[in-house]
Every structure is written in structure tokens, then in C-alpha cells.
Design an enzyme around this catalytic site. Structure first.
Site, PDB file in Angstrom:
ATOM      1  N   SER A 268     -38.506 -75.036 -25.452  1.00 47.43           N
ATOM      2  CA  SER A 268     -38.821 -75.061 -26.884  1.00 47.43           C
ATOM      3  C   SER A 268     -37.648 -75.732 -27.585  1.00 47.43           C
ATOM      4  O   SER A 268     -36.542 -75.798 -27.020  1.00 47.43           O
ATOM      5  CB  SER A 268     -38.931 -73.610 -27.377  1.00 47.43           C
ATOM      6  OG  SER A 268     -38.978 -73.564 -28.785  1.00 47.43           O
TER       7      SER A 268
ATOM      8  N   TYR B 193     -36.456 -64.721 -27.665  1.00 45.13           N
ATOM      9  CA  TYR B 193     -37.178 -65.927 -27.220  1.00 45.13           C
ATOM     10  C   TYR B 193     -36.187 -67.089 -27.078  1.00 45.13           C
ATOM     11  O   TYR B 193     -36.184 -67.796 -26.074  1.00 45.13           O
ATOM     12  CB  TYR B 193     -38.250 -66.228 -28.257  1.00 45.13           C
ATOM     13  CG  TYR B 193     -39.129 -67.421 -28.008  1.00 45.13           C
ATOM     14  CD1 TYR B 193     -39.993 -67.471 -26.913  1.00 45.13           C
ATOM     15  CD2 TYR B 193     -39.139 -68.500 -28.903  1.00 45.13           C
ATOM     16  CE1 TYR B 193     -40.839 -68.571 -26.714  1.00 45.13           C
ATOM     17  CE2 TYR B 193     -39.980 -69.585 -28.716  1.00 45.13           C
ATOM     18  CZ  TYR B 193     -40.824 -69.620 -27.613  1.00 45.13           C
ATOM     19  OH  TYR B 193     -41.654 -70.694 -27.444  1.00 45.13           O
TER      20      TYR B 193
HETATM   21  N1  LIG Z   1     -46.906 -73.704 -29.833  1.00 52.90           N
HETATM   22  C1  LIG Z   1     -45.646 -73.901 -30.160  1.00 52.90           C
HETATM   23  O1  LIG Z   1     -45.344 -74.157 -31.334  1.00 52.90           O
HETATM   24  C2  LIG Z   1     -44.577 -73.804 -29.115  1.00 52.90           C
HETATM   25  C3  LIG Z   1     -43.273 -74.187 -29.477  1.00 52.90           C
HETATM   26  C4  LIG Z   1     -42.278 -74.123 -28.529  1.00 52.90           C
HETATM   27  C5  LIG Z   1     -42.553 -73.707 -27.244  1.00 52.90           C
HETATM   28  N2  LIG Z   1     -43.816 -73.332 -26.903  1.00 52.90           N
HETATM   29  C6  LIG Z   1     -44.059 -72.899 -25.527  1.00 52.90           C
HETATM   30  O2  LIG Z   1     -45.231 -73.516 -25.023  1.00 52.90           O
HETATM   31  C7  LIG Z   1     -45.751 -72.734 -23.957  1.00 52.90           C
HETATM   32  C8  LIG Z   1     -47.263 -72.590 -24.152  1.00 52.90           C
HETATM   33  O3  LIG Z   1     -47.511 -71.813 -25.320  1.00 52.90           O
HETATM   34  P1  LIG Z   1     -48.696 -72.142 -26.340  1.00 52.90           P
HETATM   35  O4  LIG Z   1     -48.071 -72.680 -27.552  1.00 52.90           O
HETATM   36  O5  LIG Z   1     -49.764 -72.874 -25.689  1.00 52.90           O
HETATM   37  O6  LIG Z   1     -49.121 -70.629 -26.717  1.00 52.90           O
HETATM   38  P2  LIG Z   1     -50.424 -69.744 -26.378  1.00 52.90           P
HETATM   39  O7  LIG Z   1     -51.616 -70.400 -26.954  1.00 52.90           O
HETATM   40  O8  LIG Z   1     -50.062 -68.377 -26.810  1.00 52.90           O
HETATM   41  O9  LIG Z   1     -50.507 -69.811 -24.774  1.00 52.90           O
HETATM   42  C9  LIG Z   1     -49.592 -69.090 -23.972  1.00 52.90           C
HETATM   43  C10 LIG Z   1     -50.034 -69.165 -22.529  1.00 52.90           C
HETATM   44  O10 LIG Z   1     -49.102 -68.415 -21.723  1.00 52.90           O
HETATM   45  C11 LIG Z   1     -49.807 -67.441 -20.955  1.00 52.90           C
HETATM   46  N3  LIG Z   1     -49.042 -66.199 -20.814  1.00 52.90           N
HETATM   47  C12 LIG Z   1     -48.394 -65.506 -21.784  1.00 52.90           C
HETATM   48  N4  LIG Z   1     -47.866 -64.378 -21.276  1.00 52.90           N
HETATM   49  C13 LIG Z   1     -48.209 -64.354 -19.958  1.00 52.90           C
HETATM   50  C14 LIG Z   1     -47.979 -63.449 -18.890  1.00 52.90           C
HETATM   51  N5  LIG Z   1     -47.296 -62.310 -19.058  1.00 52.90           N
HETATM   52  N6  LIG Z   1     -48.477 -63.732 -17.669  1.00 52.90           N
HETATM   53  C15 LIG Z   1     -49.193 -64.883 -17.469  1.00 52.90           C
HETATM   54  N7  LIG Z   1     -49.435 -65.790 -18.424  1.00 52.90           N
HETATM   55  C16 LIG Z   1     -48.948 -65.520 -19.655  1.00 52.90           C
HETATM   56  C17 LIG Z   1     -51.094 -67.172 -21.728  1.00 52.90           C
HETATM   57  O11 LIG Z   1     -52.113 -66.732 -20.846  1.00 52.90           O
HETATM   58  P3  LIG Z   1     -52.827 -65.293 -20.936  1.00 52.90           P
HETATM   59  O12 LIG Z   1     -52.895 -64.903 -22.369  1.00 52.90           O
HETATM   60  O13 LIG Z   1     -54.174 -65.531 -20.290  1.00 52.90           O
HETATM   61  O14 LIG Z   1     -51.957 -64.417 -20.110  1.00 52.90           O
HETATM   62  C18 LIG Z   1     -51.411 -68.552 -22.297  1.00 52.90           C
HETATM   63  O15 LIG Z   1     -52.128 -69.316 -21.345  1.00 52.90           O
HETATM   64  C19 LIG Z   1     -44.986 -71.415 -23.992  1.00 52.90           C
HETATM   65  O16 LIG Z   1     -43.996 -71.430 -22.983  1.00 52.90           O
HETATM   66  C20 LIG Z   1     -44.338 -71.418 -25.363  1.00 52.90           C
HETATM   67  O17 LIG Z   1     -43.161 -70.644 -25.394  1.00 52.90           O
HETATM   68  C21 LIG Z   1     -44.835 -73.369 -27.810  1.00 52.90           C
END
Ligand SMILES: NC(=O)c1ccc[n+]([C@@H]2O[C@H](COP(=O)([O-])OP(=O)(O)OC[C@H]3O[C@@H](n4cnc5c(N)ncnc54)[C@H](OP(=O)(O)O)[C@@H]3O)[C@@H](O)[C@H]2O)c1
Length: 268
Positions: free
Chosen positions: A145, A158
Site C-alpha cells: 500500500s 495496517y
Molecule cells: N483498495 C485500496 O484502496 C487499497 C489501498 C492500498 C492497499 N490495498 C490492498 O489491496 C489488497 C486487496 O484489497 P482490496 O482493496 O481489493 O479490498 P477488499 O475488496 O476488501 O478485498 C480483500 C481481499 O482479501 C481477502 N482477505 C481478507 N482477509 C482475509 C483472510 N483472513 N483470509 C483470506 N483472505 C482474506 C478477502 O477475501 P475474503 O473476504 O473472501 O476472505 C478479499 O478477497 C489488500 O492487501 C489491501 O490491503 C488496497
């Protein structure tokens, strides 16, 4: 470069939502063989049937497990070893954010964030190192991130877990580049996904709300397209988002100005 992903065996975590779901669709279109992971099996199965359509009936493997459980991780690694011996590309994208001030955050929340956002990724990438070194090639990409580059209010645990990823994966790259191991660290800015809705608050419950910043952020398919290009080019580290990306450079060039701004930044 041709089609980098054609025929590649890719294990993707966090595939059931947001960034991972968009990556899975793009990878399927580009001919990758996929293992898709997340906790929600039904969501992954729905995605699998969409991917089949996109990928001319190539069947993705659904592997549901909890990144926060050591036993689950061991089992999942075994499944992938039985299937492929080792993935050509491991995309460690699953993760969990936080929206709570330090003052109001329980210690268990810090422990949970460290387990899911950091330790799980160490575990999964270490599991295939011997295979990759034996083969003389391997590739891992991890979703950090911008908060892996600087801390912002409401994200102490985080930010700590994402910073830790840089320490580990920079070291892994330095140790194993000579063995053909490629390591890409993806640093998203604000991307329009469920990340804030699922983020932990101080007592460990989910926030349940979409933040303004995420609502106005880059779309997940656009992010996925840029991220997959960066992985194909073996970029070491990339920042993908809107103007929030400038924070990385501001911290580097004018750290005292950056420190004044970040305390006042609208990050919730
Ligand atoms: N969106 C942003 O603005 C942003 C910014 C910086 C970094 N990120 C990073 O991008 C990555 C993807 O996030 P996203 O934005 O797509 O958010 P999201 O829509 O909340 O998706 C998160 C994903 O991670 C999985 N996950 C969460 N906890 C888990 C666990 N305990 N075991 C297995 N799987 C788990 C979820 O699957 P289940 O719910 O099915 O378990 C889901 O597929 C993350 O690493 C996040 O930190 C996102």
C-alpha cells in the site's frame, strides 16, 4: 513482450473481491492457469464460473482458506504443491485494513493485522522458495500500500504490517535475484473496493462503511491492468493511484513538509 501470462500457473490470494477479483478476470482473459483464494468459497465459486466464460472454459481452481490461520495456510500450500509443485507466479494480494486511532485500538487488532497482512505472505512465499531456486526461476508479487511507504492516521497496525512487507520482500529479492527469483511490491493508493468496509476498528469489528477516498478512487480493473503490466516487466516496486501517490516523493524530498501535511490529511 507478447502475452506474458499465457499458460502461466498463478496462485492469487484475495481473489474474492476488489483488486484480486479484477486481477483474476484479467489473468483469465490473458490465458493464465489460476488458483483463486479468499475465505468465501461461494464467492470464489461464482467468480470461477465467470472466469470459465472469459477463459474459453479453462477451469480455475478454487482454494478457500483463512490467511490468518497457520494450519489453513499449511493445508493450502500442500494443495498447490500437489497440483503444480510450485506456481510460476504467486500473487499475495489478500489483506485487511484498519480504521482506528492508536488510542482506541486493542492489542489483538494489531496481532490480527500482522498475521493476515504480513506473516501469511511470508509463509506462502517461503513455501515455494526451494522449488523456485531448484528451477532457476520464480516470481512473487505482493500487494502492499502507499501506507507501506508512510504512516497515516487511523492505520497504525495496517501501516506497520505493510511496512514490514517491504523489509521482508526487499530482502528476499536481494538474497535470491541471482537464482532468478523476481519480486514486485505493488503499492496501491485509493482504489474503489470494499477495503474500508472490511477494515477493522479498534475493537476488531468491521467498519462497515465506504470511505470517501475509496469511493472516489481508481477502479479495481484499472489498477489490475497497471499492476499486471508492472509484474510482467519485473518492476521492483510501483505506486498506483491518483495524486496521493505524490506523498511517496514528498516524504522522500521534503520530509518535514510531509510530516506537517500527513497529520491534517483527509484519510477517512
Ligand atoms: N483498495 C485500496 O484502496 C487499497 C489501498 C492500498 C492497499 N490495498 C490492498 O489491496 C489488497 C486487496 O484489497 P482490496 O482493496 O481489493 O479490498 P477488499 O475488496 O476488501 O478485498 C480483500 C481481499 O482479501 C481477502 N482477505 C481478507 N482477509 C482475509 C483472510 N483472513 N483470509 C483470506 N483472505 C482474506 C478477502 O477475501 P475474503 O473476504 O473472501 O476472505 C478479499 O478477497 C489488500 O492487501 C489491501 O490491503 C488496497
Amino acid at each position: 513482450m507478447g502475452n506474458y501470462y499465457q499458460g502461466k500457473k498463478v496462485w492469487l490470494t484475495g481473489a474474492s473481491s476488489g483488486i484480486g477479483e479484477a486481477m483474476a478476470k484479467s489473468l483469465a482473459r490473458q490465458g493464465a492457469e489460476l488458483v483463486i483464494s479468499g475465505r468465501r468459497k461461494e464467492k470464489l465459486q461464482e467468480l470461477a464460473s465467470e472466469l470459465r466464460t472469459l477463459a474459453e472454459n479453462r477451469e480455475p481452481h478454487v482454494l478457500a482458506f483463512d490467511l490468518g490461520s497457520n494450519a489453513d495456510r499449511e493445508e493450502a500450500i500442500e494443495v498447490v504443491k500437489q497440483l503444480w509443485w510450485a506456481p510460476d507466479l504467486l500473487i499475495l494480494n489478500g489483506g485487511l485494513s484498519q480504521r482506528s486511532l492508536v488510542m482506541e485500538t486493542n492489542l489483538e487488532v494489531y496481532s490480527n493485522l500482522m498475521e493476515v497482512d504480513y506473516l501469511a505472505n511470508v509463509h506462502l512465499s517461503k513455501a515455494f522458495l526451494e522449488e523456485w531456486v531448484t528451477k532457476g526461476e520464480g516470481q512473487v508479487a505482493v500487494t502492499s500500500s502507499l501506507v507501506g511507504k508512510f504512516g497515516t492516521p487511523y492505520r497504525s497496525g495496517y501501516a506497520a504490517a505493510k511496512h514490514a512487507l517491504h523489509g521482508f520482500f526487499d530482502t528476499l529479492r536481494a538474497e535470491r535475484a541471482g537464482d532468478g527469483l523476481k519480486v514486485t511490491i505493488l503499492c496501491p493508493g485509493f482504489i474503489h473496493t470494499q477495503v474500508s468496509v472490511n477494515a477493522l476498528t479498534g475493537d476488531g469489528s468491521a467498519l462497515g462503511e465506504m470511505d470517501q477516498a475509496q469511493a472516489k478512487g481508481m477502479s479495481a480493473p484499472r489498477f489490475a491492468e497497471k499492476a499486471l503490466k508492472a509484474i510482467a516487466k519485473n518492476k521492483a516496486e510501483v505506486y498506483i493511484g491518483g495524486k496521493e501517490v505524490l506523498g511517496v516523493y514528498l516524504k522522500r524530498l521534503l520530509p518535514s513538509v510531509f510530516r506537517k501535511m500527513i497529520g491534517r490529511a483527509k484519510v477517512r
